[in-house]
Design a protein around this motif. Structure first.
Motif, PDB file in Angstrom:
ATOM      1  N   LEU A 196       0.833  -1.202   0.000  1.00 13.60           N
ATOM      2  CA  LEU A 196       0.000   0.000   0.000  1.00 13.60           C
ATOM      3  C   LEU A 196       0.867   1.252   0.000  1.00 13.60           C
ATOM      4  CD1 LEU A 196      -2.982   0.920   0.107  1.00 13.60           C
ATOM      5  CD2 LEU A 196      -2.749   1.071   2.590  1.00 13.60           C
ATOM      6  N   ASN A 197       1.936   1.233   0.791  1.00  8.46           N
ATOM      7  CA  ASN A 197       2.831   2.383   0.839  1.00  8.46           C
ATOM      8  C   ASN A 197       3.562   2.574  -0.488  1.00  8.46           C
ATOM      9  OD1 ASN A 197       3.880   4.562   2.477  1.00  8.46           O
ATOM     10  ND2 ASN A 197       5.851   3.495   2.397  1.00  8.46           N
ATOM     11  N   THR A 198       3.968   1.450  -1.107  1.00 10.05           N
ATOM     12  CA  THR A 198       4.617   1.531  -2.411  1.00 10.05           C
ATOM     13  C   THR A 198       3.673   2.138  -3.444  1.00 10.05           C
ATOM     14  OG1 THR A 198       6.036  -0.379  -1.962  1.00 10.05           O
ATOM     15  CG2 THR A 198       5.648   0.172  -4.283  1.00 10.05           C
ATOM     16  N   LEU A 199       2.435   1.658  -3.472  1.00  7.75           N
ATOM     17  CA  LEU A 199       1.449   2.178  -4.420  1.00  7.75           C
ATOM     18  C   LEU A 199       1.178   3.661  -4.169  1.00  7.75           C
ATOM     19  CD1 LEU A 199      -1.119  -0.776  -4.492  1.00  7.75           C
ATOM     20  CD2 LEU A 199       0.431  -0.102  -6.338  1.00  7.75           C
ATOM     21  N   ARG A 200       1.123   4.047  -2.918  1.00 10.31           N
ATOM     22  CA  ARG A 200       0.870   5.460  -2.575  1.00 10.31           C
ATOM     23  C   ARG A 200       2.008   6.334  -3.087  1.00 10.31           C
ATOM     24  NH1 ARG A 200       1.655   9.342   1.567  1.00 10.31           N
ATOM     25  NH2 ARG A 200       3.182   8.013   2.600  1.00 10.31           N
ATOM     26  N   GLU A 201       3.241   5.911  -2.859  1.00 13.60           N
ATOM     27  CA  GLU A 201       4.396   6.699  -3.309  1.00 13.60           C
ATOM     28  C   GLU A 201       4.432   6.789  -4.838  1.00 13.60           C
ATOM     29  OE1 GLU A 201       7.693   4.732  -1.510  1.00 13.60           O
ATOM     30  OE2 GLU A 201       7.382   5.643   0.472  1.00 13.60           O
ATOM     31  N   LEU A 202       4.138   5.662  -5.509  1.00 17.71           N
ATOM     32  CA  LEU A 202       4.141   5.663  -6.968  1.00 17.71           C
ATOM     33  C   LEU A 202       2.998   6.508  -7.529  1.00 17.71           C
ATOM     34  CD1 LEU A 202       5.003   1.922  -7.729  1.00 17.71           C
ATOM     35  CD2 LEU A 202       6.526   3.907  -7.879  1.00 17.71           C
ATOM     36  N   THR A 203       1.859   6.526  -6.832  1.00 17.21           N
ATOM     37  CA  THR A 203       0.726   7.346  -7.261  1.00 17.21           C
ATOM     38  C   THR A 203       1.038   8.826  -7.117  1.00 17.21           C
ATOM     39  OG1 THR A 203      -0.870   5.619  -6.674  1.00 17.21           O
ATOM     40  CG2 THR A 203      -1.723   7.860  -6.846  1.00 17.21           C
ATOM     41  N   ILE A 204       1.733   9.201  -6.041  1.00 15.50           N
ATOM     42  CA  ILE A 204       2.132  10.596  -5.833  1.00 15.50           C
ATOM     43  C   ILE A 204       3.065  11.050  -6.959  1.00 15.50           C
ATOM     44  CG2 ILE A 204       3.473  12.135  -4.319  1.00 15.50           C
ATOM     45  CD1 ILE A 204       2.312  10.556  -1.937  1.00 15.50           C
ATOM     46  N   ASN A 205       3.872  10.122  -7.502  1.00 18.06           N
ATOM     47  CA  ASN A 205       4.744  10.456  -8.636  1.00 18.06           C
ATOM     48  C   ASN A 205       3.923  10.754  -9.892  1.00 18.06           C
ATOM     49  OD1 ASN A 205       7.024  10.054  -7.089  1.00 18.06           O
ATOM     50  ND2 ASN A 205       7.354   7.958  -7.796  1.00 18.06           N
ATOM     51  N   VAL A 206       2.711  10.183  -9.952  1.00 18.04           N
ATOM     52  CA  VAL A 206       1.839  10.370 -11.120  1.00 18.04           C
ATOM     53  C   VAL A 206       1.030  11.648 -11.003  1.00 18.04           C
ATOM     54  CG1 VAL A 206      -0.171   9.437 -12.351  1.00 18.04           C
ATOM     55  CG2 VAL A 206       1.664   7.902 -11.627  1.00 18.04           C
ATOM     56  N   ILE A 207       0.441  11.882  -9.837  1.00 16.44           N
ATOM     57  CA  ILE A 207      -0.479  13.010  -9.679  1.00 16.44           C
ATOM     58  C   ILE A 207      -0.492  13.469  -8.223  1.00 16.44           C
ATOM     59  CG2 ILE A 207      -2.461  11.458  -9.338  1.00 16.44           C
ATOM     60  CD1 ILE A 207      -4.178  13.585 -10.780  1.00 16.44           C
ATOM     61  N   SER A 208      -0.504  14.774  -8.027  1.00 20.09           N
ATOM     62  CA  SER A 208      -0.599  15.341  -6.682  1.00 20.09           C
ATOM     63  C   SER A 208      -1.163  16.746  -6.800  1.00 20.09           C
ATOM     64  CB  SER A 208       0.783  15.361  -6.001  1.00 20.09           C
ATOM     65  OG  SER A 208       1.692  16.130  -6.770  1.00 20.09           O
ATOM     66  N   GLY A 209      -1.399  17.381  -5.670  1.00 17.83           N
ATOM     67  CA  GLY A 209      -1.953  18.730  -5.677  1.00 17.83           C
ATOM     68  C   GLY A 209      -2.811  18.965  -4.453  1.00 17.83           C
ATOM     69  N   GLU A 210      -3.110  20.223  -4.185  1.00 21.47           N
ATOM     70  CA  GLU A 210      -3.799  20.574  -2.945  1.00 21.47           C
ATOM     71  C   GLU A 210      -5.199  19.971  -2.852  1.00 21.47           C
ATOM     72  OE1 GLU A 210      -5.303  24.621  -2.563  1.00 21.47           O
ATOM     73  OE2 GLU A 210      -4.543  25.078  -4.572  1.00 21.47           O
ATOM     74  N   HIS A 211      -5.894  19.837  -3.976  1.00 17.71           N
ATOM     75  CA  HIS A 211      -7.271  19.366  -3.939  1.00 17.71           C
ATOM     76  C   HIS A 211      -7.380  17.865  -3.640  1.00 17.71           C
ATOM     77  CE1 HIS A 211      -8.588  23.250  -5.337  1.00 17.71           C
ATOM     78  NE2 HIS A 211      -7.854  23.159  -6.429  1.00 17.71           N
ATOM     79  N   ILE A 212      -6.307  17.129  -3.848  1.00 25.13           N
ATOM     80  CA  ILE A 212      -6.349  15.675  -3.608  1.00 25.13           C
ATOM     81  C   ILE A 212      -5.389  15.238  -2.504  1.00 25.13           C
ATOM     82  CG2 ILE A 212      -7.147  15.089  -5.930  1.00 25.13           C
ATOM     83  CD1 ILE A 212      -4.223  14.470  -6.657  1.00 25.13           C
ATOM     84  N   GLN A 213      -4.779  16.201  -1.817  1.00 20.73           N
ATOM     85  CA  GLN A 213      -3.805  15.870  -0.780  1.00 20.73           C
ATOM     86  C   GLN A 213      -4.411  14.981   0.304  1.00 20.73           C
ATOM     87  OE1 GLN A 213      -0.587  16.360  -0.919  1.00 20.73           O
ATOM     88  NE2 GLN A 213      -0.408  15.212   1.017  1.00 20.73           N
ATOM     89  N   GLN A 214      -5.688  15.217   0.616  1.00 23.61           N
ATOM     90  CA  GLN A 214      -6.357  14.417   1.655  1.00 23.61           C
ATOM     91  C   GLN A 214      -6.412  12.933   1.298  1.00 23.61           C
ATOM     92  OE1 GLN A 214     -10.690  15.285   1.767  1.00 23.61           O
ATOM     93  NE2 GLN A 214     -10.347  16.436  -0.129  1.00 23.61           N
ATOM     94  N   PHE A 215      -6.369  12.611  -0.015  1.00 29.82           N
ATOM     95  CA  PHE A 215      -6.432  11.213  -0.456  1.00 29.82           C
ATOM     96  C   PHE A 215      -5.046  10.594  -0.617  1.00 29.82           C
ATOM     97  CE2 PHE A 215     -10.326  13.139  -2.280  1.00 29.82           C
ATOM     98  CZ  PHE A 215     -11.263  12.372  -1.605  1.00 29.82           C
ATOM     99  N   LEU A 216      -3.987  11.400  -0.431  1.00 31.74           N
ATOM    100  CA  LEU A 216      -2.632  10.896  -0.629  1.00 31.74           C
ATOM    101  C   LEU A 216      -1.873  10.724   0.672  1.00 31.74           C
ATOM    102  CD1 LEU A 216      -1.696  12.928  -3.845  1.00 31.74           C
ATOM    103  CD2 LEU A 216      -2.295  10.500  -3.677  1.00 31.74           C
ATOM    104  N   THR A 217      -2.512  11.019   1.811  1.00 30.11           N
ATOM    105  CA  THR A 217      -1.940  10.660   3.104  1.00 30.11           C
ATOM    106  C   THR A 217      -2.061   9.148   3.269  1.00 30.11           C
ATOM    107  OG1 THR A 217      -4.042  10.853   4.291  1.00 30.11           O
ATOM    108  CG2 THR A 217      -2.712  12.871   4.068  1.00 30.11           C
TER     109      THR A 217
END
Length: 384
Positions: A196-217
């Motif tokens: 899960l942590n690996t997928l989260r880190e790889l997803t952050i490499n794809v897309i991030s930003g203030e509007h979705i930060q709550q879903f990337l913790t």
């Protein structure tokens, strides 16, 4: 909403879909396109060509059955009774992603693709790396895709009102942190914390930003993964199945019908021998209304995909009266026919609830094991 409403069901189920008018067997209750949908990663890797937006197959029924059966000389009769409209295909000018039409290309670009457009041949691109990591964690039979989660994040970010879009997504989240973690454990297996942590880190490499930060913790990402795992409605489309449905509607003599039925049986036999049950272009989608349907082991409605794409149709399986809750089965037909004990075990494992539908309540006096098939399940679990 005409004919139905979403309201509180009871303390155990939360919200549900309820009829506000009478439906007869076979009536269409609703039709709905998903917020987002996507094809499963392994399904795409096995060359199931499909529109990247609506999942409509991008091959003719004849090409479909030839590929699945590995018999390149098969010729389908009445091939003109099902229109594939492949000549209407469109393509992203930047990445070459294929769509069944210019309409789907524009909808995809406006909803999520603008942020996710990338060179698919670049093995080091963050999306390619993420999908390959996902495939190594989640082998067929697939139940969801990491790209459904990514498209949700892109849908929020590209929305004219990201806060409202995030609110729509959060309407699907109604479990505790521990329940989310348990569902993800079921989805990913024993190594789910590291994965899960690996997928989260790889997803952050794809897309991030203030509007979705709550879903990337860590907690937010776990919740989003549990959301797509439980609310993602399976979608299966097949040119062969659509052709079969179309020829069944044709007028012909009894002898012609019998010959055609024998031919179709033979086709499915060839396909099963070569491809097993892996027959459809498969994926999942996130539906606002349809996902409000609770489970019943004696469902009064079913979800179907009659257009060969991701548009879902909810149909009544039996008469439904005003005030009745509209329920579907979360179990497949095979699991639905098994004992109460077996059904409840699968629902508890995959959806974290104990079913007390009318059928389960009537069967509450059944012993914990009622068939040889259930016994074999118990023995396998004991060995584990």
């Amino acid at each position: 909403m005409d004919g139905f409403e979403i309201r509180t069901s009871n303390s155990k189920k939360g919200k549900g879909l309820f009829a506000t008018k009478k439906y007869d067997q076979g009536d269409v209750i609703l039709e709905e396109d998903p917020l987002v949908s996507c094809q499963f990663s392994w399904n795409a890797a096995y060359r199931y060509l499909a529109c990247d937006h609506c999942m409509r197959p991008l091959e003719t029924p004849e090409r479909n059955v030839r590929r699945l059966s590995c018999k390149p000389d098969i010729i389908l009769p009445y091939s003109d009774c099902y229109e594939t409209n492949i000549e209407c295909m469109s393509m992203c000018d930047h990445c070459g992603t294929q769509y069944c039409s210019e309409v789907c290309r524009q909808r995809a670009y406006g909803t999520y693709h603008r942020l996710l457009c990338h060179d698919t041949s670049d093995a080091q691109h963050p999306i390619v790396v993420l999908v390959e990591a996902w495939k190594q964690m989640h082998y067929p039979p697939e139940t969801t895709s990491i790209m459904l989660l990514v498209r949700i994040l892109a849908y929020i970010t590209q929305s004219p009102d990201p806060s409202a879009a995030a609110g729509k997504v959060k309407q699907f989240c109604h479990r505790t942190v521990n329940e989310d973690a348990e569902l993800v454990h079921k989805l990913l297996g024993e190594q789910f914390t590291d994965q899960l942590n690996t997928l989260r880190e790889l997803t952050i490499n794809v897309i991030s930003g203030e509007h979705i930060q709550q879903f990337l913790t860590p907690e937010g990402f776990c919740t989003l993964m549990a959301l797509v795992g439980t609310n993602g409605q399976g979608i299966g489309t097949s040119p062969l199945a659509m052709w079969v449905n179309a020829v069944q509607e044709l007028t012909m003599s009894d002898d012609e019908r019998q010959q055609l039925d024998l031919f179709i049986d033979k086709l499915y036999q060839y396909v099963e021998e070569e491809s097993g049950t892996f027959l459809n272009t498969e994926g999942s989608g996130l539906f606002q209304l349809q996902s409000a349907c609770n489970h019943s082991c004696a469902p009064n409605a079913e979800s179907t995909f009659p257009y060969g794409n991701h548009r879902v149709q909810l149909k009544a399986l039996k008469p439904i009266l005003p005030g009745d809750e509209i329920c579907i089965s979360y179990l497949d037909e095979c699991a639905l026919q098994r004992s109460r004990h077996s059904r409840q075990k699968e629902l508890a494992q995959n959806y974290l609830f104990v079913c007390w539908c009318e059928r389960c309540s009537l069967q509450s006096s059944q012993p914990d094991c009622t068939s040889e098939e259930d016994m074999s399940d118990e023995e396998i679990d004991a060995d584990d």
